[in-house]
Structures are given as C-alpha cells and as structure tokens.
Design a protein around this motif. Structure first.
Motif, short mmCIF file in Angstrom:
data_model
loop_
_atom_site.label_atom_id
_atom_site.label_comp_id
_atom_site.label_asym_id
_atom_site.label_seq_id
_atom_site.Cartn_x
_atom_site.Cartn_y
_atom_site.Cartn_z
N ARG A 220 14.75 9.25 -2.38
CA ARG A 220 15.86 8.13 -1.75
C ARG A 220 17.17 9.02 -0.63
O ARG A 220 17.64 8.27 -0.32
CB ARG A 220 16.59 8.11 -2.83
N THR B 231 18.82 9.10 2.79
CA THR B 231 18.43 8.68 4.11
C THR B 231 19.50 8.88 5.27
O THR B 231 20.12 10.09 5.26
CB THR B 231 19.48 7.09 3.93
N TRP C 190 15.71 5.38 5.59
CA TRP C 190 14.73 6.19 4.98
C TRP C 190 14.47 7.79 5.81
O TRP C 190 13.97 7.83 7.20
CB TRP C 190 13.69 5.90 4.16
N HIS D 58 11.18 4.13 1.08
CA HIS D 58 10.74 5.73 0.72
C HIS D 58 9.35 5.76 0.07
O HIS D 58 8.86 5.50 -0.24
CB HIS D 58 11.50 5.72 0.70
#
Length: 378
Positions: A240, A242, A292, A302
């Motif tokens: 998860r 970014t 992502w 993702h």
C-alpha cells in the motif's frame, strides 16, 4: 454509448508501447467483451455486473475507473456481498441459514459499510470467518445438534477432527453467544502465540547480504525485502505504500512507515533510488499516473500482497523473516518507540518484547545451570 469508450482508446494510444495495448485488445475474448459492452445502453457499474464474470470484465472496469469514465467504488465490499450470497447456499439447515445471514449482515457487512474503503485483509478475514462458521453449523446439522443445544464436548470433538483453521470459529462463537444464538460459556481452544517459526538472526543477515550484493531479486522486490528484513513490515502494508510515503533526494532516502520518517543508509537506499529512477509503469493504460510504489496488474491497484510474498519466497519466508526481525528489534529499543516508528500497535510490539525477554531469560537460566554443574577445578 460508444463515445464513452473514447478515453479508453486514447489511453491505449498514449502508452509508451501502444502496440502491446492493441495486441491485448485484438484478442478474441477481449474483442467479444468490448463488443457486448459497446451495445449496452449506458456504461455503469450495473452494466458491468450484468455481463458474465471474468478477469477481462474486471480489468476493463478498472481501466474505465482509472480514466474517469466510471466512479470509484468500494470494490471489496461489493465482492464480499456477492461472495456471501453464494456462501449461504452451502448452509444445509434453514435455521442455521438465518443465523449465518445475520452474522454476515450485522457483524461483517455493517462494519464494512462504515469504512471508506474495505482493505483486502478485512475482506479475506471476513470470508474465512464465515467459511469456518458454515463448516461448524453444517457439522452440527450432520450430528443432529441444534446451535442452542451446543455443548463444550461437541466443540472439542469438532475442533480436534479438523484443520487448525477451525480455531477461527472463536469469533463466530463469541458473536453467537452475545446474540443468544448459542449457550454461554463455550470456548474454542485458541492459537498459542509464539508458535509460528521465526527466521533466526543469522538467516536474516544472510538474506540481507544476498539482497544488497547480488541480483537474486528484481529491484522492486529488493526494495520490499529490505522493509521486511530490517523493519519487520507486513507485505500488505508494503504493497500500500505510495510515493507520498517515500522521499528520494541526492543525499537521503526516507520512508514513512509509522508516524515518523525513517532514513535508509547506503547500501539499503540503493534499490529505492533505482526504483524511483525507473518505477516501471511507463505510461501504461492501467497506470497512467499511479502513486503506488508497487503497482499491480489490475488498473489503478497496487501489487497483490500474496504475489509479493511469492516473489520474495525465492530467498526467505516473509512471515518468518518479519517475526524474526521484530523479535530482534525489541531487544534494541523501547516498545513505544518501535510501535510508533514502524506503524504497529503497542500491544503487538509488547507481545514480541515479552517473547524476546522470555527467550533471553531462558538463555540466562541455561548459563547459570551450566555454571552450577561445572567442577570446582573448572
């Protein structure tokens, strides 16, 4: 209606390698799906839901969401509702069907409805809990036992006859007791914490050396492996991440896992520098402007955490490595600092710290025992 597909065609043309997009679209099953979609009166999520379920359907849906044709939606909530409808067909007794329906609706779906986006982990846990609950209820039906008549001896037999996952029924049982669907005082033998294998310190060091000094893994896998072996991160949390969580400058690479940013020294920073310089999405239609760090195969999504752990399994078991790392970290810093820095709950880190201290105490006891049995001459 076909004009609504123009953004999709434009996205395919804007790809760095547009031929790959055209090759995909010329496949018979893709062409057939798009032809069906083009004849629908309008494009909506309901339109997609009415078409046959397939990977192509969900991939095209994801593309249209990513390019603003369709609105975002709580995908895992929708998937859970569809799955639960089919799961209830496996319940063999009408009375138990009513129980499992209430369990799904008022325990799981109500909680999911309060979430902005249902995480994959919540979706999978809910499926597993309902599956095990149905298994228990069907077993009771097969032995002519009603849920209100359930006794501890019944539970013990059921749990002993099946796989260890049957312990997950503890959550359903607590709900059933709370709602007076089952008698009070019943318990499931819980999982004993600390029994999962841990990668020892020497194994962690060996894996880390391979990641830093060899090309055993691709760049993005090396970057992910560092977060597991050095910071004990879960694959789901890594997936998860970014680029808002990562800062790469000429002098420093930092990653925010908890409330503070952690600086990665060289050579740990090198895979992250390489990944930032070449993230790999390259203007694909599925990820035109993705944030992502670890992009997935589905548009705008993702990487699947399970896919990530499979890739890393070439060198180590991710769960064992994570548990081993947390075990070692609790020897080096206070629980509160580790929890806040790495994004864990203090309770989780406290459990690892207790286990680590217990292991150290056993070591000291063994040393003392050895000294006591040494001869005076020694």
């Amino acid at each position: 209606m076909a004009t609504e597909l123009i953004p999709l065609a434009a996205a395919l043309k804007s790809m760095k390698r547009a031929n790959s997009g055209m090759t995909w679209i010329r496949q018979k099953h893709v062409t057939a799906f798009l032809r069906n979609l083009a004849t629908a009166p309008k494009i909506s999520h309901d339109t997609f839901d009415e078409l046959p379920d397939s990977r192509t359907r969900e991939y095209v849906r994801g593309l249209l969401i990513e390019h603003g044709v369709l609105p975002q939606r709580n995908a895992f909530l929708i998937r859970y509702e569809s799955w639960a409808t089919q799961a209830m067909e496996r319940v063999s007794d009408p009375q138990n069907l009513d129980v499992i329906r209430r369990y799904i609706r008022w325990h799981h779906q109500r909680r999911m409805n309060l979430m902005d986006e249902v995480p994959r982990g919540t979706f999978l846990r809910a499926k597993q809990e309902v599956t095990v609950a149905i298994d228990l209820l069907n077993w009771l039906t097969g032995h002519d036992i009603k849920l209100p008549e359930l006794q501890q001896s019944h539970l013990d037999v059921w749990q002993s006859e099946g796989p260890t996952t049957r312990r997950i029924a503890e959550r359903f049982l607590k709900w059933a007791i709370k709602t007076k669907a089952a008698p009070a005082g019943l318990t499931i033998v819980p999982h004993r914490r600390g029994t999962s294998p841990r990668l020892p310190k020497i194994g962690q060091d060996k894996a880390l050396q391979q990641i830093i000094h060899t090309n055993a893994l691709e760049t993005r896998d090396r970057a992910a492996a560092i977060l597991i072996l050095v910071f004990g991160q879960q694959a789901e949390n890594i997936a998860r991440l970014t680029w808002d969580d990562v800062t790469v400058t000429e002098d420093l690479v930092t990653i925010q896992l908890g409330t503070t940013k952690i600086a990665l020294p060289d050579p740990l920073a090198q895979p992250w520098r390489e990944l930032a310089a070449n993230p790999g999405h390259e203007l694909t239609a599925a990820h035109p402007n993705t944030k992502w760090v670890f992009r997935g195969t589905s548009p705008g999504r993702h990487i699947h955490p399970g896919h990530l752990t499979t890739r890393l399994s070439k060198l180590f078991n991710t769960r064992a490595a994570r548990l081993g790392t947390l075990h070692e970290l609790t020897k080096l810093a206070p629980v509160a600092i580790i929890a806040e820095t790495l994004g864990y709950s203090p309770t989780t880190i406290e459990r690892h710290a207790t286990d680590s201290a217990s292991a150290y105490a056993r070591y000291i006891a063994a040393v003392n025992e050895s000294v006591l049995h040494e001869s005076p001459r020694n």
